[in-house]
Enzyme design. Structure first.
Site, PDB file in Angstrom:
ATOM      1  CG  HIS A 287      19.131  17.796 -43.929  1.00  0.00           C
ATOM      2  ND1 HIS A 287      17.892  17.629 -43.385  1.00  0.00           N
ATOM      3  CD2 HIS A 287      19.458  16.604 -44.494  1.00  0.00           C
ATOM      4  CE1 HIS A 287      17.473  16.381 -43.623  1.00  0.00           C
ATOM      5  NE2 HIS A 287      18.403  15.737 -44.286  1.00  0.00           N
TER       6      HIS A 287
ATOM      7  CG  ASP B  30      16.257  12.345 -43.098  1.00  0.00           C
ATOM      8  OD1 ASP B  30      17.209  13.099 -43.363  1.00  0.00           O
ATOM      9  OD2 ASP B  30      15.365  12.066 -43.911  1.00  0.00           O
TER      10      ASP B  30
ATOM     11  CD  GLU C 222      18.116  16.404 -47.882  1.00  0.00           C
ATOM     12  OE1 GLU C 222      18.638  15.542 -48.614  1.00  0.00           O
ATOM     13  OE2 GLU C 222      17.107  16.187 -47.195  1.00  0.00           O
ATOM     14  CD  GLU C 223      14.300  15.288 -45.790  1.00  0.00           C
ATOM     15  OE1 GLU C 223      14.155  14.778 -46.905  1.00  0.00           O
ATOM     16  OE2 GLU C 223      14.869  14.709 -44.858  1.00  0.00           O
TER      17      GLU C 223
ATOM     18  CG  ASP D 137      20.900  13.427 -45.071  1.00  0.00           C
ATOM     19  OD1 ASP D 137      20.174  13.054 -44.130  1.00  0.00           O
ATOM     20  OD2 ASP D 137      20.445  13.902 -46.128  1.00  0.00           O
TER      21      ASP D 137
ATOM     22  CG  HIS E 285      11.457  10.648 -45.755  1.00  0.00           C
ATOM     23  ND1 HIS E 285      11.414  10.921 -47.094  1.00  0.00           N
ATOM     24  CD2 HIS E 285      12.617  11.196 -45.312  1.00  0.00           C
ATOM     25  CE1 HIS E 285      12.498  11.587 -47.458  1.00  0.00           C
ATOM     26  NE2 HIS E 285      13.245  11.759 -46.388  1.00  0.00           N
TER      27      HIS E 285
END
Lengths: 485, 485
Positions: free
Chosen positions: B289, B301, B336-337, B371, B443
């Site tokens: 992503h 990420d 995606e998140e 991912d 994150h």
């Protein structure tokens, strides 16, 4: 713990009463000789190493209760009051607070962005003492200097409307030399950039990590102020600007800070003594600082320093055989981080102590400071007059088993707080800690209790307790410049 | 690189012209047989491992030019346009962007403080999708729950005016199981706290580090929204609140967030093919992503995921001997998140792709996703029908030398983006990466390019290129449920 002399004397009295003088004389001859200084030093070392000391509790409670303790803040003052109360509870004498005025610097809300070629946030920290930007910030094209020398080589007037960026990296070293080499840009960069017309100054954080956390730190006054807003960039953000510039085109950034000054603030030193039994006016001074930067909670800078010296002095206070010949004094300094040459701007605890105690300094026997985190002590530096001889040999026998070697050079400095005391002629000692990891965390929000390693902390207390005991219970003249035998 | 078939054919023509048909026939018999799939897979693997692939340049340029790429943002869109242009330059076919609507969530200015017993700043990140606080923030006493189960066991109505705090720690594991066990509190915590009357929800960051950086991540809608403001605390800040509470007395905190929603936003998927030479409608789908969380620059990420699959497909595109029988498709997903079950709130690229390509999915041969950062691949999971047999044996011969073992279980999932495709019946494969360090950074603002290890990245590309080549140039039916021979 060995039996105390008091109990031995009591046993002897009982023997005399029971068996009569002749048997008592025989018993007196059989009584073991009093413990030597070296034996007590070894015992202090091993007690500390076994975790039987107050250091971990001290730094935990200090950092948890009061969090960040910037110079002149309420938190710093409350921490000092707590420390004084706790030192009294621990049994120290002459516990008191010595207050002094300063102009406090207060971080405001700050932010930074790349505004072109594509908008991106940046992580920055305003440098301590640097002025705010105008509301709305300052915006300009970045001019990158690989080193501070490159900025100093730039022509006068070459940076109108620009933001100067010194991109030099901090070298990781055990002894802190990497910091020493990098920090000049932080101290003197704003003035050099301002001279050339820059509207702001940024530098790659003086630090060895790659976290998105910027390393603050003070920057120097020229003519009583810092000329332009000044910021440290987190290392990855410095990388990002360099890479963007390498892709071609201008990099434009905006910087904003609402930092302010409080002109009627106060800071304070906390003093506590273990009074000497023979020479109470001869003082072995142990220093560390209670203030901290505002982003973290000052665990390794310098909560652990205050914990190490307090725990070492408390172990000495509790030696069952005897109190030491000389006084052991703990000084928890205020306002170390913003030390400036000109008071009251960034006046600091080190000057205040040396001023307040000017008359006593000639009788100060020795001074040292713990202000380099909590990694292991690996080396001990002694005053030039005692680097050879019996005292050094004893120190080596006691400390080498816990990984502390004699330093290559005599001690000349010991730390920022005790520097004015040492400049006044008091001999210095230093227990040198491994600083390889220290500048990963130093002056960042990451300076929190979880970074403190209990075993390392205990090793520090062990080295301090043993060495300070040997210095305080002996009668060595540390001022002697004569080489030892 | 070996000689291309074109050069071999040219040499044969020259032989015929020079020596006549009989000698040419002899030469034809002496010509080596065409390279096997396994030989080409080994060659792809070793080329990637030697650093001859575009992955590092891709992730460097993506993260440097566009920084954070939150779903629905300008940065995400610009990154997609750049990616499409770059995929065309690299020689991919059918390169296009597929846009879809979503409600974007935008982090605002956020802050948190302990207000009692002593004022201290806290490091927090609002959880994705969570609503803003009122201007000025919300303030309340903290109620600590050691685990999420403890919060769920609290009686209804037990938290009026309180701030619920789930203090559970994330276990460090290689396979990500620790994240799986901890993330339920992030997803469902705000709703459970709100049910009991809480005014806000905080949790210890779902992460394994101890930096002053909070781990954001999305939280679940109930009835189309997140009920109360929700925040992650950096691990040291969670520690601090727990220690303060243990010292006695209430801990009171204030939380503030100006997060907002943009209801007419768009995200997009980028599609690019290496068309198959025999079965162009049979697609081996490689997913990753392009969007990222807003605090870092989405390097691990999932910048590296997009780099790994693009670099692997590019190596396959450039195989000199032949293009594969089946089509290799790269899909760089958007949004995606913030995946939510109900569109358009957090609609995401995975659903959009499965919807747009519904008619083709029955001919998709296989799908996988990268991912999970950039640490080494240590295991390969294949569809149940091929976990034994020739295909698995070939895969093992090619991948075991670079440290990739057969997985204990067949592949059932491959990643969030390809989940809707796999739910539609497309077989999954997975190249499982070591996640022991991944949740230190995941994150957070620390997700930046400096965290990418070039050797690890190359090993990922090697595993992907080799495995995808074997899947795409073979004719194995991955949908077969029969166990292999």
């Amino acid at each position: 713990m060995q039996n105390s002399p008091g109990i031995a004397a009591l046993a002897l009295s009982l023997l005399i009463a029971t068996l009569g003088p002749a048997a008592a004389a025989a018993a007196r001859r059989a009584q073991p000789p009093p413990a030597t200084d070296e034996q007590i030093a070894v015992q202090l070392r091993d007690t500390a190493l076994a975790g039987q000391n107050v250091a971990m509790d001290w730094v935990s409670e200090l950092t948890t209760r009061f969090g960040p303790r910037p110079a002149g803040s309420d938190n710093e003052r409350q921490a000092a009051e707590w420390a004084a109360a706790r030192l009294k509870e621990l049994g120290f004498s002459n516990v008191h607070i010595e207050s002094f005025p300063l102009t406090a610097w207060v971080r405001g809300v700050e932010s930074a962005q790349i505004v072109a070629p594509v908008a991106q946030p940046l992580v920055v920290a305003a440098l301590g003492e640097s002025p705010p930007t105008p509301a709305g910030g300052v915006e300009g094209d970045v001019v990158i200097y690989p080193t501070f020398a490159d900025l100093k080589a730039a022509p006068s007037g070459s940076l109108p409307g620009k933001i100067a960026f010194v991109a030099a990296r901090t070298v990781r070293t055990q002894d802190g030399a990497g910091y020493g080499a990098a920090v000049e840009a932080r101290s003197d960069g704003p003035a050099e950039a301002a001279k050339r017309g820059a509207i702001a100054f940024v530098l790659r954080s003086v630090g060895t990590d790659s976290n998105r956390l910027a390393h603050t730190g003070t920057t120097s006054y020229v003519d009583g102020r810092v000329a332009i807003p000044a910021f440290a960039l987190a290392a990855p953000d410095a990388d990002q600007i360099e890479r963007l510039a390498a892709l071609g085109g201008k990099v434009r950034i905006r910087l904003s800070s609402s930092a302010s000054y409080v002109r009627d603030a106060h800071s304070q030193n906390v003093v506590a003594d273990v009074p000497g039994r023979v020479h109470p006016d001869e003082i072995v001074l142990l220093g560390a600082h209670l203030d901290s930067w505002d982003q973290g909670t000052g665990a390794i800078d310098d909560g652990t320093g205050t914990a190490i010296i307090t725990a070492a002095a408390k172990l000495i206070l509790d030696v069952p055989e005897r109190v030491p010949r000389r006084t052991v004094r703990v000084v928890l300094f205020g306002s170390e981080e913003v030390a400036q040459p000109v008071a009251p701007f960034g006046a600091f605890g080190g000057h205040s102590y040396a001023d307040n105690h000017k008359a006593e300094l000639a009788r100060h026997a020795l001074a040292g400071e713990s202000d380099f985190g909590t990694d292991r002590v690996y080396s001990v530096a002694l005053p030039v007059g005692v680097v050879k001889g019996d005292f050094a040999a004893t120190v080596q026998r006691v400390l080498q088993p816990i990984g502390v070697l004699p330093a290559r050079e005599p001690a000349r400095h010991a730390g920022t707080d005790v520097a004015p005391t040492i400049e006044a002629g008091v001999p210095a000692f230093a227990l040198l800690q491994d600083g390889s990891q220290y500048f990963d965390i130093h002056h960042t929000a990451n300076d929190t209790l979880d970074k403190v390693d209990r075993e390392q902390l205990d090793q520090n207390v062990a080295a301090w307790a043993a060495l300070v005991w040997l210095a305080a219970d002996g009668e060595v003249d540390f001022r002697s410049k004569a080489p030892g035998p």
